[in-house]
Enzyme design. Structure first.
Site, short mmCIF file in Angstrom:
data_model
loop_
_atom_site.label_atom_id
_atom_site.label_comp_id
_atom_site.label_asym_id
_atom_site.label_seq_id
_atom_site.Cartn_x
_atom_site.Cartn_y
_atom_site.Cartn_z
N ASP A 250 -3.61 -12.21 -9.40
CA ASP A 250 -2.76 -12.18 -8.20
C ASP A 250 -3.33 -11.24 -7.13
O ASP A 250 -4.21 -10.44 -7.39
CB ASP A 250 -1.37 -11.67 -8.58
CG ASP A 250 -0.53 -12.75 -9.22
OD1 ASP A 250 -0.87 -13.92 -9.07
OD2 ASP A 250 0.47 -12.39 -9.87
N LYS B 97 -0.62 -14.63 -3.53
CA LYS B 97 0.22 -14.97 -2.39
C LYS B 97 -0.26 -14.13 -1.21
O LYS B 97 -0.40 -12.93 -1.33
CB LYS B 97 1.65 -14.61 -2.75
CG LYS B 97 2.69 -15.08 -1.80
CD LYS B 97 4.06 -14.66 -2.32
CE LYS B 97 5.07 -14.74 -1.22
NZ LYS B 97 6.34 -14.15 -1.59
N MET C 185 9.73 -4.99 -2.66
CA MET C 185 9.69 -6.04 -1.62
C MET C 185 10.79 -5.85 -0.58
O MET C 185 11.35 -6.82 -0.08
CB MET C 185 9.82 -7.44 -2.27
CG MET C 185 8.69 -7.77 -3.20
SD MET C 185 8.98 -9.24 -4.20
CE MET C 185 10.02 -8.62 -5.50
C1 LIG Z 1 6.06 -9.44 -6.51
S1 LIG Z 1 6.44 -7.77 -6.78
C2 LIG Z 1 5.52 -7.50 -8.24
C3 LIG Z 1 5.90 -6.24 -8.95
C4 LIG Z 1 5.03 -5.95 -10.15
N1 LIG Z 1 5.19 -6.98 -11.16
C5 LIG Z 1 5.33 -4.60 -10.74
O1 LIG Z 1 5.80 -4.51 -11.89
O2 LIG Z 1 5.08 -3.60 -10.06
C6 LIG Z 1 5.45 -7.00 -5.54
C7 LIG Z 1 6.08 -5.73 -5.00
O3 LIG Z 1 5.84 -4.63 -5.88
C8 LIG Z 1 5.74 -3.44 -5.12
N2 LIG Z 1 4.42 -2.85 -5.35
C9 LIG Z 1 3.46 -3.32 -6.16
N3 LIG Z 1 2.40 -2.49 -6.18
C10 LIG Z 1 2.71 -1.47 -5.35
C11 LIG Z 1 2.02 -0.29 -4.94
N4 LIG Z 1 0.81 0.02 -5.41
N5 LIG Z 1 2.64 0.54 -4.07
C12 LIG Z 1 3.87 0.26 -3.61
N6 LIG Z 1 4.57 -0.83 -3.96
C13 LIG Z 1 4.00 -1.69 -4.82
C14 LIG Z 1 5.96 -3.83 -3.67
O4 LIG Z 1 7.34 -3.72 -3.38
C15 LIG Z 1 5.52 -5.28 -3.69
O5 LIG Z 1 6.05 -6.00 -2.59
#
Ligand SMILES: C[S@@+](CC[C@H](N)C(=O)[O-])C[C@H]1O[C@@H](n2cnc3c(N)ncnc32)[C@H](O)[C@@H]1O
Length: 269
Positions: free
Chosen positions: A47, A69, A182
């Site tokens: 991803d 995405k 998100m």
């Molecule tokens: C589709 S969700 C996936 C979450 C992922 N499965 C997890 O457990 O972190 C994606 C969201 O995770 C958050 N996110 C993921 N990595 C991040 C990071 N390094 N810093 C801040 N937010 C993060 C953001 O809100 C982003 O829009």
């Protein structure tokens, strides 16, 4: 340490899928199990949020397939990803499905496994450090604290038709921490609704961008001030919002400065 996971069948002629969490970004937050499987996979299906340093750990001869995405556009729709995983496994491949954070936290990991189970494809799941845990650690914000937060809620701020449909009464309960995935586009309405439903306007809140990376940025404020301090267009990377009294602990517990340029407000570090 053996190469087989519990449940793996050595010598299996057909393929299988390993659903693996890559963690929030920094490569050394990957689990040892994830790393071991990365070295054994025939193909890695990944991803957008999987960090470049983690992809560097994939052996050069291993096939890589990007199915992420971009903004609001899926390069490959979810049904297509499910089919791809099934087809690769049916062709005998050891497929490593690599997802940012943890695959079961807002990652559609459950949906992918349901499709695999329905197709009779064997699978394994490897957890990852989810964004809330990684961001909180790197920002010096303990998500729970005996004196400040006894409950922790992971929620999504993703809007449906521009509207946030959340259980506001539950979310606006004092004595808890909210980790909002998100949610940056809806930050203004998130803060406003929490105040409307009873949280003090002075409740501390933070936005963490690119959490755990060297270019991590943190903006802190309150429910009243954060939407102006951290408007959506300021952020190009993934962002996590944390709301609750625990955010105030960052004043004394921030330990990781990162290398990001200043955002130009007093709450940023
Ligand atoms: C589709 S969700 C996936 C979450 C992922 N499965 C997890 O457990 O972190 C994606 C969201 O995770 C958050 N996110 C993921 N990595 C991040 C990071 N390094 N810093 C801040 N937010 C993060 C953001 O809100 C982003 O829009």
């Amino acid at each position: 340490m053996t190469d087989e996971l519990p449940g793996s069948e050595p010598g299996r002629p057909t393929g299988e899928v390993w659903l693996v969490g890559a963690g929030p970004g920094a490569a050394d937050l990957l689990t040892l199990r994830a790393l071991r499987l990365l070295r054994r996979a025939d193909v890695v299906v990944y991803d957008r949020l999987v960090g470049p340093d983690i992809l560097d750990l994939v052996p050069a001869e291993t096939r890589r397939m990007f199915v992420g995405k971009m903004r609001d556009r899926h390069v490959c729709p979810q049904a297509g990803i499910n089919e791809l995983l099934i087809e690769l496994a049916q062709a005998g491949q050891r497929v490593l499905r690599l997802k940012g954070g943890d695959p079961f936290i807002f990652g559609r990991g459950g949906e992918e496994l349901e499709a695999l189970a329905a197709a009779g494809i064997p699978f394994q799941v490897v957890p990852g450090v989810t964004a809330a845990i990684g961001c909180a650690a790197a920002a010096g914000i303990p998500l729970t604290h005996r004196a400040r937060a006894q409950t922790l809620i992971f929620t999504t701020g993703h809007t449906k038709d521009g509207e946030l449909e959340l259980n506001w009464r539950l979310l606006a309960t004092p004595g808890q921490t909210l980790a909002v995935y998100m949610g940056i586009k809806a930050l203004g309405s998130l803060c406003r609704k929490l105040i409307e439903h009873g949280l003090a306007a002075a409740t501390p809140a933070a936005v963490i961008e690119n959490g755990t990376y060297e270019h991590q940025r943190v903006v802190t404020g309150t429910l009243a001030t954060l939407p102006d301090l951290a408007p959506d267009p300021r952020f190009a990377g993934p962002t996590l919002i944390i709301v609750g009294e625990v955010v105030g602990l960052r004043t004394s517990l921030a330990w990781f400065a990162g290398l990001a340029p200043a955002l130009g407000n007093p709450g940023q570090a």
